[in-house]
Scaffold this active site. Structure first.
Site, PDB file in Angstrom:
ATOM      1  N   SER A   1      59.284  48.802  43.675  1.00 43.23           N
ATOM      2  CA  SER A   1      60.455  48.561  44.277  1.00 43.23           C
ATOM      3  C   SER A   1      60.738  47.658  45.599  1.00 43.23           C
ATOM      4  O   SER A   1      61.803  46.840  46.710  1.00 43.23           O
ATOM      5  CB  SER A   1      61.685  49.728  44.818  1.00 43.23           C
ATOM      6  OG  SER A   1      61.814  50.339  43.942  1.00 43.23           O
TER       7      SER A   1
ATOM      8  N   THR B   1      64.016  50.913  48.571  1.00 43.34           N
ATOM      9  CA  THR B   1      63.973  49.806  49.488  1.00 43.34           C
ATOM     10  C   THR B   1      63.502  50.776  50.403  1.00 43.34           C
ATOM     11  O   THR B   1      64.206  51.577  50.741  1.00 43.34           O
ATOM     12  CB  THR B   1      65.848  49.466  49.831  1.00 43.34           C
ATOM     13  OG1 THR B   1      65.803  48.698  48.500  1.00 43.34           O
ATOM     14  CG2 THR B   1      65.370  48.201  51.305  1.00 43.34           C
TER      15      THR B   1
ATOM     16  N   THR C   1      63.082  44.362  50.417  1.00 40.26           N
ATOM     17  CA  THR C   1      62.950  45.463  49.104  1.00 40.26           C
ATOM     18  C   THR C   1      63.099  43.792  47.690  1.00 40.26           C
ATOM     19  O   THR C   1      63.024  42.702  48.152  1.00 40.26           O
ATOM     20  CB  THR C   1      64.635  45.866  48.625  1.00 40.26           C
ATOM     21  OG1 THR C   1      64.693  46.339  47.564  1.00 40.26           O
ATOM     22  CG2 THR C   1      65.191  44.107  49.008  1.00 40.26           C
TER      23      THR C   1
ATOM     24  N   ARG D   1      71.067  36.866  42.504  1.00 39.01           N
ATOM     25  CA  ARG D   1      71.171  38.838  42.452  1.00 39.01           C
ATOM     26  C   ARG D   1      70.520  38.850  43.927  1.00 39.01           C
ATOM     27  O   ARG D   1      69.411  39.158  43.890  1.00 39.01           O
ATOM     28  CB  ARG D   1      71.472  39.401  41.276  1.00 39.01           C
ATOM     29  CG  ARG D   1      72.134  41.084  42.537  1.00 39.01           C
ATOM     30  CD  ARG D   1      71.076  41.787  43.014  1.00 39.01           C
ATOM     31  NE  ARG D   1      72.104  43.271  43.887  1.00 39.01           N
ATOM     32  CZ  ARG D   1      71.453  44.094  43.989  1.00 39.01           C
ATOM     33  NH1 ARG D   1      70.323  43.875  44.722  1.00 39.01           N
ATOM     34  NH2 ARG D   1      71.948  45.351  44.717  1.00 39.01           N
TER      35      ARG D   1
ATOM     36  N   THR E   1      69.515  52.336  51.544  1.00 35.05           N
ATOM     37  CA  THR E   1      68.453  52.054  50.706  1.00 35.05           C
ATOM     38  C   THR E   1      69.751  52.910  49.958  1.00 35.05           C
ATOM     39  O   THR E   1      70.208  53.461  49.505  1.00 35.05           O
ATOM     40  CB  THR E   1      67.337  52.912  50.384  1.00 35.05           C
ATOM     41  OG1 THR E   1      66.719  52.894  49.216  1.00 35.05           O
ATOM     42  CG2 THR E   1      67.361  54.491  50.527  1.00 35.05           C
ATOM     43  N   GLY E   2      69.366  52.094  47.813  1.00 39.61           N
ATOM     44  CA  GLY E   2      70.034  52.334  46.946  1.00 39.61           C
ATOM     45  C   GLY E   2      70.816  51.694  46.845  1.00 39.61           C
ATOM     46  O   GLY E   2      70.428  49.794  47.019  1.00 39.61           O
TER      47      GLY E   2
END
Ligand code: GLY
Length: 331
Positions: free
Chosen positions: A88, A190, A208, A218, A241-242
């Site tokens: 990641s 991340t 990330t 993106r 993060t997420g």
């Protein structure tokens, strides 16, 4: 306590695939936060998303010798960036849907200076490129080919960041190529890392490879100052993060620091940011994961997430530990 990155990714995948029905705001308000009791402050301190204890250890090496928080967070962020097992972040990160590994990162120092790199290819350490941008140019954000040119001009090495593991995962994903604008299959972890040093200098970093198999071009929250990370020396710092799209829409790290500025303990501030997100986007919140870590300049910390399963690494008082964060939803 989940210390296995693969299983936490499985958790995230399952979460994304969960197919939860939309829930009412009323239901959301009835869900109790399962937060740890607010922490006491002690300096220096460093906290990172997920079980990134190698990163907090690298940061601590700087902090323990009286070093600057800014150097510490960069040192910490570089650890997963160079780790091919971490799919990641940096080298070994899963590519976009066309097979390109594209990296995002940002960093802030105690003076409020910021550097951000988006859509960078072929350079293992975007966090250090972001730092170089902060230190050597009048700009805050550099993207794509321009970011690559800048990195090369600064002596960074051009490398292939697509590992065999990541390439195989991408080949496997292509069999179905189930890309949907509403993300439901990607997993990403991340690293956001924030620190306060012994001289009460506050800094933060976030890096990330973004969402696995994302659309080409993106960019997520991680390089956006105030979304993926925000640091203010008068208050403290926070990182996310997420699912980046949800963090972007709420500028969560900035909001978290502002909640601390208004007097909240970092734990309560993190809970407030997640609660607000869940109220504004109840369906998305139920189906996805967003997590925050935070420290204030007194050395108190907090962490909170939408879904259970988020853990974080904390190095404080000479001890490197991993903890399960509280979450808005119980399951
Ligand atoms: N939080 C990282 C990303 O969504 O790209």
């Amino acid at each position: 306590m989940d210390q296995n990155p693969k299983s936490r990714r499985t958790f995230l995948q399952n979460t994304f695939l969960g197919g939860f029905a939309a829930v009412s705001a009323d239901f959301l308000t009835k869900i109790a936060a399962q937060a740890a009791p607010p922490s006491k402050g002690r300096l220096p301190v460093v906290i990172a998303t997920w079980d990134n204890r190698k990163a907090t250890d690298a940061a601590w090496q700087v902090l323990a010798r009286g070093g600057r928080a800014f150097d510490a967070v960069e040192a910490g962020a570089r650890i997963p960036e160079a780790d091919p097992e971490d799919t990641s972040v940096g080298y070994g990160g899963f590519p976009d849907r066309d097979g390109n590994v594209t990296l995002d990162a940002c960093i802030m120092d105690e003076f409020g200076n910021a550097g951000s790199i988006t859509y960078l290819q072929h350079i293992m350490h975007p966090i250090s490129v972001a730092r170089r941008l902060l230190e050597k140019t009048p700009h805050v954000m550099l993207s794509g080919d321009g970011a690559l040119e800048f990195a090369l001009s600064e002596g960074f090495k051009k490398e292939n960041l697509l590992t065999e593991t990541a390439r195989l995962a991408w080949e496997n994903w292509k069999i179905k190529s189930e890309y949907k604008p509403v993300i439901n299959t990607e997993r990403h972890d991340t690293i956001g890392i924030v620190a306060v040093d012994a001289q009460q200098r506050v800094a933060g970093a976030c890096t990330t490879s973004g969402m696995a198999f994302k659309m080409r071009g993106r960019v997520g929250d991680s390089p956006v100052i105030g979304a993926g990370m925000f640091a203010d020396n008068e208050v403290g710092a926070a990182a996310a993060t997420g699912l980046g799209e949800m963090v972007l829409k709420t500028l969560g790290s900035f909001l978290l620091v502002e909640e601390m500025r208004r007097g909240k303990h970092p734990q309560k501030a993190a809970e407030e940011v997640v609660r607000r997100l869940a109220h504004k986007y109840p369906k998305e919140a139920r189906e996805n994961q967003v997590c925050y870590v935070a420290v204030d300049r007194k050395g108190r910390h907090g962490a909170f997430s939408l879904q259970p399963g988020f853990n974080y690494a904390l190095y404080q008082a000479g001890v490197n530990t991993v903890h399960e964060a509280g979450s808005f939803f119980r399951k």
